[in-house]
Scaffold this motif. Structure first.
Motif, short mmCIF file in Angstrom:
data_model
loop_
_atom_site.label_atom_id
_atom_site.label_comp_id
_atom_site.label_asym_id
_atom_site.label_seq_id
_atom_site.Cartn_x
_atom_site.Cartn_y
_atom_site.Cartn_z
N MET A 137 0.82 -1.21 0.00
CA MET A 137 0.00 0.00 0.00
C MET A 137 0.86 1.26 0.00
SD MET A 137 -2.80 -1.24 2.86
CE MET A 137 -3.37 0.42 3.14
N PHE A 138 1.89 1.26 0.82
CA PHE A 138 2.77 2.44 0.94
C PHE A 138 3.50 2.72 -0.38
CE2 PHE A 138 6.74 4.57 2.18
CZ PHE A 138 6.24 5.61 2.94
N ILE A 139 3.99 1.66 -1.02
CA ILE A 139 4.74 1.83 -2.27
C ILE A 139 3.82 2.34 -3.38
CG2 ILE A 139 5.95 0.57 -4.10
CD1 ILE A 139 7.11 -1.23 -1.90
N LEU A 140 2.62 1.76 -3.48
CA LEU A 140 1.69 2.19 -4.53
C LEU A 140 1.26 3.64 -4.34
CD1 LEU A 140 -0.54 -1.00 -4.88
CD2 LEU A 140 1.16 -0.15 -6.52
N LEU A 145 1.22 4.78 -8.13
CA LEU A 145 1.05 3.67 -9.08
C LEU A 145 -0.37 3.11 -9.04
CD1 LEU A 145 4.40 1.77 -8.38
CD2 LEU A 145 3.91 3.39 -10.22
N LEU A 146 -1.32 3.95 -8.64
CA LEU A 146 -2.71 3.49 -8.51
C LEU A 146 -3.31 3.08 -9.85
CD1 LEU A 146 -4.04 6.10 -5.93
CD2 LEU A 146 -3.06 3.86 -5.50
N HIS A 147 -2.76 3.60 -10.94
CA HIS A 147 -3.30 3.25 -12.26
C HIS A 147 -3.05 1.79 -12.63
CE1 HIS A 147 0.90 4.44 -12.90
NE2 HIS A 147 0.89 3.60 -13.92
N LEU A 148 -2.15 1.13 -11.88
CA LEU A 148 -1.88 -0.28 -12.14
C LEU A 148 -2.94 -1.21 -11.54
CD1 LEU A 148 1.97 -0.32 -11.47
CD2 LEU A 148 0.80 -0.13 -13.67
N LEU A 149 -3.75 -0.67 -10.64
CA LEU A 149 -4.77 -1.49 -9.98
C LEU A 149 -5.95 -1.73 -10.91
CD1 LEU A 149 -4.80 0.25 -6.47
CD2 LEU A 149 -3.60 -1.83 -7.13
N ALA A 151 -9.92 -2.08 -12.19
CA ALA A 151 -11.00 -1.09 -12.07
C ALA A 151 -11.88 -1.34 -10.85
CB ALA A 151 -11.84 -1.10 -13.35
N TRP A 152 -12.04 -2.62 -10.47
CA TRP A 152 -12.96 -2.91 -9.37
C TRP A 152 -12.39 -2.47 -8.01
CZ3 TRP A 152 -11.18 -6.20 -5.58
CH2 TRP A 152 -10.12 -7.04 -5.91
N PHE A 153 -11.12 -2.04 -7.96
CA PHE A 153 -10.56 -1.51 -6.73
C PHE A 153 -11.16 -0.15 -6.37
CE2 PHE A 153 -6.69 -3.61 -4.91
CZ PHE A 153 -6.91 -4.84 -5.50
N GLY A 154 -11.71 0.56 -7.34
CA GLY A 154 -12.30 1.87 -7.07
C GLY A 154 -11.38 3.00 -7.47
N ASP A 155 -11.93 4.22 -7.45
CA ASP A 155 -11.18 5.40 -7.87
C ASP A 155 -10.40 6.06 -6.75
OD1 ASP A 155 -12.20 5.04 -10.41
OD2 ASP A 155 -13.98 6.28 -10.01
N ASP A 156 -10.92 6.02 -5.52
CA ASP A 156 -10.25 6.68 -4.41
C ASP A 156 -9.06 5.85 -3.96
OD1 ASP A 156 -9.73 7.48 -1.53
OD2 ASP A 156 -11.24 8.96 -2.10
N ARG A 158 -7.22 5.85 -1.18
CA ARG A 158 -7.21 5.32 0.18
C ARG A 158 -8.11 4.10 0.31
NH1 ARG A 158 -9.00 10.61 3.15
NH2 ARG A 158 -10.21 10.68 1.23
N GLY A 159 -9.31 4.19 -0.28
CA GLY A 159 -10.24 3.07 -0.18
C GLY A 159 -9.81 1.87 -1.00
N SER A 160 -9.28 2.12 -2.19
CA SER A 160 -8.88 1.01 -3.06
C SER A 160 -7.69 0.25 -2.50
CB SER A 160 -8.57 1.53 -4.47
OG SER A 160 -7.51 2.47 -4.43
N LEU A 161 -6.74 0.97 -1.92
CA LEU A 161 -5.55 0.31 -1.38
C LEU A 161 -5.87 -0.55 -0.17
CD1 LEU A 161 -2.84 3.12 -1.64
CD2 LEU A 161 -3.05 1.06 -3.03
N TYR A 162 -6.93 -0.22 0.55
CA TYR A 162 -7.24 -0.98 1.76
C TYR A 162 -7.71 -2.40 1.44
CZ TYR A 162 -8.65 -1.90 6.53
OH TYR A 162 -8.76 -2.43 7.79
N HIS A 163 -8.03 -2.69 0.18
CA HIS A 163 -8.39 -4.06 -0.18
C HIS A 163 -7.24 -5.02 0.13
CE1 HIS A 163 -12.23 -3.13 -1.98
NE2 HIS A 163 -11.68 -2.22 -2.77
#
Length: 217
Positions: A137-140, A145-149, A151-156, A158-163
């Motif tokens: 989470m910290f590295i992304l 690097l959120l664009h590598l996640l 689509a179902w992870f979400g746009d935000d 903080r919320g997407s990384l918590y998955h």
């Protein structure tokens, strides 16, 4: 369990609690606050498991003060945002807090690696899983690097990384229950060995009492 239930409400798009001020705080803001509380609860749990207050009371006291300051900053920051809908300088402390918490997790994993025997082996594996998810989470977030996640992870962010952390917490819980089962099995095995030794001693005592030559000797 309570924290997970509140997170489920916070992350839902239309929460069942219809309160106007709650609507301003729902979603990622409330979820972010509960995530911070979850991290604090996990840290206090590790402190209790390791019993660091016996060996290192000063370090334990410093960690608890850090958790208290972390909680107060999170509460004050969310309260100000709820009223003013604007962030304060406290929001800029999140990066330093994330790095400090990461170092704390690293310290716990290294300490557990030195005592990974029996029950603590499972606690070590669970903490290593939490550290891996937090590092990812910290590295992304740090390198954007959120664009590598997917689509179902979400746009935000903080919320997407918590998955990642949600999955890690489930794995950590499985390791914890496995460790409890292993410790209970060890205790049952030790009790069985003690009963067997007691039985053998009683049989030897009976044999000595029945054999006068052995008793005289």
């Amino acid at each position: 369990g309570l924290c997970s239930a509140l997170l489920a409400i916070a992350q839902s798009e239309y929460p069942s609690l219809e309160v106007s001020w709650f609507e301003d705080l729902r979603g990622i803001e409330l979820s972010d606050l509960l995530i911070s509380v979850g991290f604090i609860m996990h840290g206090l749990f590790i402190l209790e498991i390791l019993q660091l207050k016996i060996k290192y009371p000063r370090i334990t006291r410093a960690i608890k003060w850090y958790f208290l300051v972390k909680f107060l900053i999170a509460i004050i920051n969310k309260a100000i945002w709820l009223v003013t809908h604007d962030w304060t300088f406290l929001g800029y402390l999140d990066t330093y807090d994330a790095f400090l918490f990461f170092l704390l997790l690293c310290g716990w994993v290294v300490y557990l690696a030195t005592i990974r025997k029996g029950f603590y082996r499972f606690i070590f594996l669970g903490s290593l899983t939490i550290l891996t998810a937090y590092a990812l989470m910290f590295i992304l977030m740090f390198f954007n690097l959120l664009h590598l996640l997917p689509a179902w992870f979400g746009d935000d962010g903080r919320g997407s990384l918590y998955h990642f952390m949600s999955i890690a917490l489930v794995i950590d819980m499985c390791f914890y229950f496995a460790g409890l089962a292993y410790r209970d099995r060890q205790k049952e095995s030790q009790l069985a060995d003690l009963k067997q030794k007691e039985t053998e001693l009683e049989m030897q005592a009976d044999e000595r009492g029945q054999n006068p030559y052995v008793a005289e000797a």
